[in-house]
Design a protein around this motif. Structure first.
Motif, PDB file in Angstrom:
ATOM      1  N   GLU A 165       0.853  -1.194   0.000  1.00 23.55           N
ATOM      2  CA  GLU A 165       0.000   0.000   0.000  1.00 23.55           C
ATOM      3  C   GLU A 165       0.888   1.242   0.000  1.00 23.55           C
ATOM      4  OE1 GLU A 165      -2.609  -0.124   3.317  1.00 23.55           O
ATOM      5  OE2 GLU A 165      -3.486  -2.048   2.755  1.00 23.55           O
ATOM      6  N   SER A 166       0.419   2.289  -0.645  1.00 19.21           N
ATOM      7  CA  SER A 166       1.232   3.519  -0.699  1.00 19.21           C
ATOM      8  C   SER A 166       1.136   4.274   0.624  1.00 19.21           C
ATOM      9  CB  SER A 166       0.751   4.417  -1.845  1.00 19.21           C
ATOM     10  OG  SER A 166      -0.584   4.808  -1.613  1.00 19.21           O
ATOM     11  N   VAL A 167       2.227   4.920   0.972  1.00 17.05           N
ATOM     12  CA  VAL A 167       2.285   5.729   2.191  1.00 17.05           C
ATOM     13  C   VAL A 167       2.507   7.167   1.758  1.00 17.05           C
ATOM     14  CG1 VAL A 167       3.510   6.138   4.353  1.00 17.05           C
ATOM     15  CG2 VAL A 167       3.272   3.813   3.483  1.00 17.05           C
ATOM     16  N   SER A 168       1.641   8.053   2.160  1.00 15.10           N
ATOM     17  CA  SER A 168       1.784   9.455   1.739  1.00 15.10           C
ATOM     18  C   SER A 168       2.021  10.340   2.960  1.00 15.10           C
ATOM     19  CB  SER A 168       0.544   9.916   0.983  1.00 15.10           C
ATOM     20  OG  SER A 168      -0.582   9.830   1.820  1.00 15.10           O
ATOM     21  N   SER A 169       2.788  11.373   2.760  1.00  6.84           N
ATOM     22  CA  SER A 169       3.025  12.353   3.815  1.00  6.84           C
ATOM     23  C   SER A 169       3.122  13.724   3.171  1.00  6.84           C
ATOM     24  CB  SER A 169       4.313  12.031   4.567  1.00  6.84           C
ATOM     25  OG  SER A 169       4.623  13.060   5.456  1.00  6.84           O
ATOM     26  N   ASN A 170       2.241  14.633   3.570  1.00  6.22           N
ATOM     27  CA  ASN A 170       2.249  15.964   2.972  1.00  6.22           C
ATOM     28  C   ASN A 170       2.683  17.023   3.976  1.00  6.22           C
ATOM     29  OD1 ASN A 170       0.045  15.815   4.610  1.00  6.22           O
ATOM     30  ND2 ASN A 170      -1.422  16.688   3.167  1.00  6.22           N
ATOM     31  N   LYS A 171       3.462  16.594   4.972  1.00  5.70           N
ATOM     32  CA  LYS A 171       3.888  17.497   6.035  1.00  5.70           C
ATOM     33  C   LYS A 171       5.098  18.318   5.599  1.00  5.70           C
ATOM     34  CE  LYS A 171       4.201  17.391  11.044  1.00  5.70           C
ATOM     35  NZ  LYS A 171       4.248  16.542  12.232  1.00  5.70           N
ATOM     36  N   GLU A 172       5.073  19.613   5.896  1.00  4.98           N
ATOM     37  CA  GLU A 172       6.175  20.501   5.546  1.00  4.98           C
ATOM     38  C   GLU A 172       7.314  20.332   6.559  1.00  4.98           C
ATOM     39  OE1 GLU A 172       6.392  22.423   2.910  1.00  4.98           O
ATOM     40  OE2 GLU A 172       4.373  21.992   2.177  1.00  4.98           O
ATOM     41  N   PRO A 173       8.578  20.378   6.109  1.00  2.00           N
ATOM     42  CA  PRO A 173       9.710  20.246   7.038  1.00  2.00           C
ATOM     43  C   PRO A 173       9.697  21.293   8.150  1.00  2.00           C
ATOM     44  CG  PRO A 173      10.470  20.085   4.770  1.00  2.00           C
ATOM     45  CD  PRO A 173       9.035  20.460   4.708  1.00  2.00           C
ATOM     46  N   VAL A 174       9.284  22.532   7.813  1.00  2.00           N
ATOM     47  CA  VAL A 174       9.237  23.611   8.817  1.00  2.00           C
ATOM     48  C   VAL A 174       8.269  23.242   9.931  1.00  2.00           C
ATOM     49  CG1 VAL A 174       8.672  26.046   9.206  1.00  2.00           C
ATOM     50  CG2 VAL A 174       9.787  25.361   7.093  1.00  2.00           C
ATOM     51  N   ASP A 175       7.095  22.723   9.557  1.00  2.00           N
ATOM     52  CA  ASP A 175       6.102  22.348  10.559  1.00  2.00           C
ATOM     53  C   ASP A 175       6.577  21.182  11.422  1.00  2.00           C
ATOM     54  OD1 ASP A 175       4.094  24.267   9.999  1.00  2.00           O
ATOM     55  OD2 ASP A 175       3.547  23.151   8.193  1.00  2.00           O
ATOM     56  N   SER A 176       7.371  20.291  10.837  1.00  2.00           N
ATOM     57  CA  SER A 176       7.913  19.158  11.599  1.00  2.00           C
ATOM     58  C   SER A 176       8.827  19.649  12.720  1.00  2.00           C
ATOM     59  CB  SER A 176       8.699  18.226  10.673  1.00  2.00           C
ATOM     60  OG  SER A 176       7.852  17.702   9.690  1.00  2.00           O
ATOM     61  N   TYR A 201      -3.257  19.805   7.948  1.00  2.00           N
ATOM     62  CA  TYR A 201      -3.600  20.916   7.051  1.00  2.00           C
ATOM     63  C   TYR A 201      -5.062  20.844   6.628  1.00  2.00           C
ATOM     64  CZ  TYR A 201       1.474  21.074   6.750  1.00  2.00           C
ATOM     65  OH  TYR A 201       2.808  21.132   7.071  1.00  2.00           O
ATOM     66  N   LYS A 202      -5.634  22.031   6.398  1.00  2.00           N
ATOM     67  CA  LYS A 202      -6.990  22.100   5.829  1.00  2.00           C
ATOM     68  C   LYS A 202      -7.032  23.232   4.796  1.00  2.00           C
ATOM     69  CE  LYS A 202      -8.642  24.815   9.781  1.00  2.00           C
ATOM     70  NZ  LYS A 202      -9.584  24.857  10.896  1.00  2.00           N
ATOM     71  N   MET A 203      -7.925  23.071   3.844  1.00  2.00           N
ATOM     72  CA  MET A 203      -8.071  24.080   2.787  1.00  2.00           C
ATOM     73  C   MET A 203      -9.124  25.103   3.225  1.00  2.00           C
ATOM     74  SD  MET A 203      -5.814  22.957   0.751  1.00  2.00           S
ATOM     75  CE  MET A 203      -5.985  23.983  -0.697  1.00  2.00           C
ATOM     76  N   VAL A 204      -8.736  26.367   3.249  1.00  2.00           N
ATOM     77  CA  VAL A 204      -9.623  27.442   3.699  1.00  2.00           C
ATOM     78  C   VAL A 204      -9.865  28.415   2.548  1.00  2.00           C
ATOM     79  CG1 VAL A 204      -9.886  29.374   5.335  1.00  2.00           C
ATOM     80  CG2 VAL A 204      -8.796  27.237   6.074  1.00  2.00           C
ATOM     81  N   ALA A 205     -11.137  28.771   2.332  1.00  2.00           N
ATOM     82  CA  ALA A 205     -11.478  29.731   1.271  1.00  2.00           C
ATOM     83  C   ALA A 205     -11.004  31.120   1.671  1.00  2.00           C
ATOM     84  CB  ALA A 205     -12.978  29.729   1.042  1.00  2.00           C
ATOM     85  N   VAL A 206     -10.253  31.771   0.757  1.00  2.00           N
ATOM     86  CA  VAL A 206      -9.707  33.098   1.059  1.00  2.00           C
ATOM     87  C   VAL A 206     -10.283  34.184   0.140  1.00  2.00           C
ATOM     88  CG1 VAL A 206      -7.573  32.266   2.094  1.00  2.00           C
ATOM     89  CG2 VAL A 206      -7.687  32.575  -0.385  1.00  2.00           C
ATOM     90  N   GLY A 207     -11.240  33.837  -0.696  1.00  2.00           N
ATOM     91  CA  GLY A 207     -11.839  34.821  -1.605  1.00  2.00           C
ATOM     92  C   GLY A 207     -11.962  34.280  -3.019  1.00  2.00           C
ATOM     93  N   PRO A 221      -2.115  25.340   8.051  1.00  2.00           N
ATOM     94  CA  PRO A 221      -1.791  24.327   9.067  1.00  2.00           C
ATOM     95  C   PRO A 221      -2.608  24.543  10.348  1.00  2.00           C
ATOM     96  CG  PRO A 221      -0.046  25.977   8.942  1.00  2.00           C
ATOM     97  CD  PRO A 221      -1.046  26.332   7.898  1.00  2.00           C
ATOM     98  N   TYR A 222      -2.956  23.438  10.999  1.00  2.00           N
ATOM     99  CA  TYR A 222      -3.649  23.542  12.302  1.00  2.00           C
ATOM    100  C   TYR A 222      -3.189  22.371  13.177  1.00  2.00           C
ATOM    101  CZ  TYR A 222      -6.884  19.802  10.926  1.00  2.00           C
ATOM    102  OH  TYR A 222      -7.426  18.599  10.547  1.00  2.00           O
TER     103      TYR A 222
END
Length: 543
Positions: A165-176, A201-207, A221-222
């Motif tokens: 199974e594939s393993v995904s990680s979308n975490k930014e190094p700075v946040d780590s 992370y979550k996608m937030v509408a900005v306009g 990020p949250y």
């Protein structure tokens, strides 16, 4: 004519006397042989008693391998595999249960029992040792990856062909790295006992865009609370709390005694759990062998990666770390390590530095004579921040994935791999497969895809065993070095104290002599002598 002699008042012939003496000598030889046998038996039994747990633990691993191979042919269902692994699961649960009281109480009592100045000095040496050894480990990993080139020619290898199974990680190094800092200061100490902070992370509408047709979203990020003990936060709090209790003086003594007693009681529990380790290890190893899918295909496909990782662990654990220990102490490192076979076997079976901590503490104090204040202060920190074995396989894994994707790494990216592996291994969880998450951080830092992480996870159960042994060995040798430095400092202080006392004694003797001289030449003494009221000796004794 036959000569006679007298023995005990009886006249006997010389031939009889010689026979008697020969029999007496034979009896003495027999008794001496019996004594030698009994001594050998006593020594053998004594040696067996001392090493019984070690023998049982190693036997548990070997029996587990045989049992696993036997049960593997029975085609067990998933449910039956779970039941088979139950005794091993119980061992892991017991070891994890004891980690929280062990870490907190040992660090509080350890930090409180050490002098503030020596605490700072020992802490500084420990941090320097951990960072230097981890950096060396990372360098070994990078060097071996470029020499062996495990990913070259393996471009056709992917997780689909191996059924992974594939393993995904979308975490930014700075946040780590920010999460690492956040976990150092937990917002809730009770929650830190079973949860740690992690960024999601979550996608937030900005306009909307210019034509107002499309909504624009931003990735924000949250914070989330993930399962798993926040040992890093507990370690820092316990150390600072111990120092604070020391500063209180007499008021803090009662609480220090409480934590010391709690710690001693925890060590008694550890000694009981250790007798279950051989039985639990047997089923832990056996269940892993039963769970294996197609091990031959995995090993042949990823053989070079496995070989490079294990070779790195052998070089670092068998040559580099012992040389560092010898350089500081001028003692045989292998005789030091021979007293720690039980924790090493536990590390090999459980793949968890944290789970090995209880048996490591007990063995290093009892078998190697390391000061309790040193071991209980440094080992919990080492189990959290010192990950030499993890740094090696993480560097090899990162370069392996780069070679797999035909990416040529430049000098800047190689340096990034070194630094990121060294820094992120500090926050790596001391649990099985904890280092896989850290590899994702390294890959993100050098801009490589994380979808090949499933390959690492597929053989992690093989590599993670030697990884944990090297992690634990680094902690043990670090404790040995600190103990040696501490003993050296204590000897210096004792010699200085003794030298000062000798100097003071000489000053006192000179002062007494001068006083006597003054008294003997004083008019009072001369006057008394003239009057004949006493001899000089009498006057000296009175004065």
């Amino acid at each position: 004519m036959e000569k006679t002699s007298e023995i005990n008042g009886h006249t006997v012939t010389n031939s009889t006397a010689s026979t008697a003496s020969t029999e007496h000598m034979v009896e003495e030889e027999k008794s001496a042989q019996e004594k030698m046998r009994s001594r050998c038996m006593e020594k053998a039994l004594d040696c067996l008693k001392k090493n019984l747990l070690v023998i049982m633990t190693v036997s548990g691993v070997l029996v587990g391998v045989g049992l696993g191979m036997l049960v593997r042919n029975m085609d067990l269902t998933k449910a039956q595999m779970t039941y088979f692994a139950f005794p091993g699961e119980m061992l892991l649960r017991m070891l994890k249960m004891i980690i929280l009281p062990l870490v907190v109480c040992s660090l509080i009592s350890g930090a409180a029992s050490l002098d503030t100045r020596s605490l700072g000095k020992l802490g500084g040496i420990a941090v320097a040792y951990f960072l230097v050894t981890t950096l060396i480990a990372s360098s070994i990993g990078v060097a071996l990856a470029f020499i062996i080139k495990p990913g070259v020619g393996a471009g056709g290898l992917n997780s689909n062909s191996l059924g992974l199974e594939s393993v995904s990680s979308n975490k930014e190094p700075v946040d780590s790295f920010l999460d690492l800092a956040r976990n150092l200061f937990p917002a809730n100490l009770v929650a830190a006992a079973f949860r740690s902070y992690a960024t999601d992370y979550k996608m937030v509408a900005v306009g909307n865009n210019n034509n107002n047709w499309t909504t624009l979203y931003q990735r924000v990020p949250y914070g989330t609370e993930g399962d798993g003990m926040n040992i890093l936060g507990l370690v820092l709090f316990s150390m600072v709390f111990g120092v604070a209790l020391k500063k209180l003086g007499a008021e803090g003594e009662e609480l220090i005694r409480f934590f010391s007693a709690f710690n001693e009681a925890t060590m008694v529990l550890v000694s009981w759990i250790m007798w279950y380790i051989p039985f639990g290890i047997m089923f832990l190893v056996g269940s892993k062998i039963v769970e294996m899918e197609d091990v031959v295909l995995l090993v042949t496909s990823l053989g070079k990666y496995i070989f490079a990782s294990i070779l790195g662990h052998i070089i670092h654990g068998g040559i580099v770390l012992p040389l560092i220990y010898f350089g500081f102490t001028r003692k045989n490192p292998f005789s030091f390590l021979s007293g720690l076979i039980t924790p090493f076997t536990t590390a090999f079976a459980t793949c968890s530095s944290s789970a090995t901590l209880p048996s490591m503490m007990k063995c290093i104090e009892e078998n190697n004579g390391v000061d309790k204040r040193i071991s209980r202060f440094i080992l919990p920190i080492g189990a959290t921040v010192n990950m030499d074995g993890a740094a090696i396989f993480q560097c090899i894994a990162a370069i392996f994935i780069a070679q797999l994707n035909n990416v040529e790494l430049n000098a800047g990216q190689i340096f990034t791999v070194l630094v990121t592996a060294t820094a992120s291994s500090v926050g790596a969880a001391g649990i099985p497969a904890g280092g896989i998450i850290t590899i994702a951080i390294i890959l993100e830092a050098i801009g490589l895809p994380t979808n090949d992480l499933s390959l690492m996870l597929a053989v992690d159960w093989i590599v993670d065993r030697t990884t944990t042994v090297v992690n634990v060995e680094g902690d043990a040798l670090g404790a040995g070095i600190l103990h040696h430095i501490n003993q050296k400092e204590m000897k210096k202080q004792q010699q200085l104290h003794q030298h000062l006392e000798e100097e003071l004694a000489e000053v006192r003797v000179e002062a007494v002599a001068n006083t006597r001289e003054g008294q003997e030449t004083s008019p009072l003494v001369l006057h008394q002598l003239k009057e004949g009221e006493g001899t000089p000796e009498d006057i000296e004794s009175v004065l």
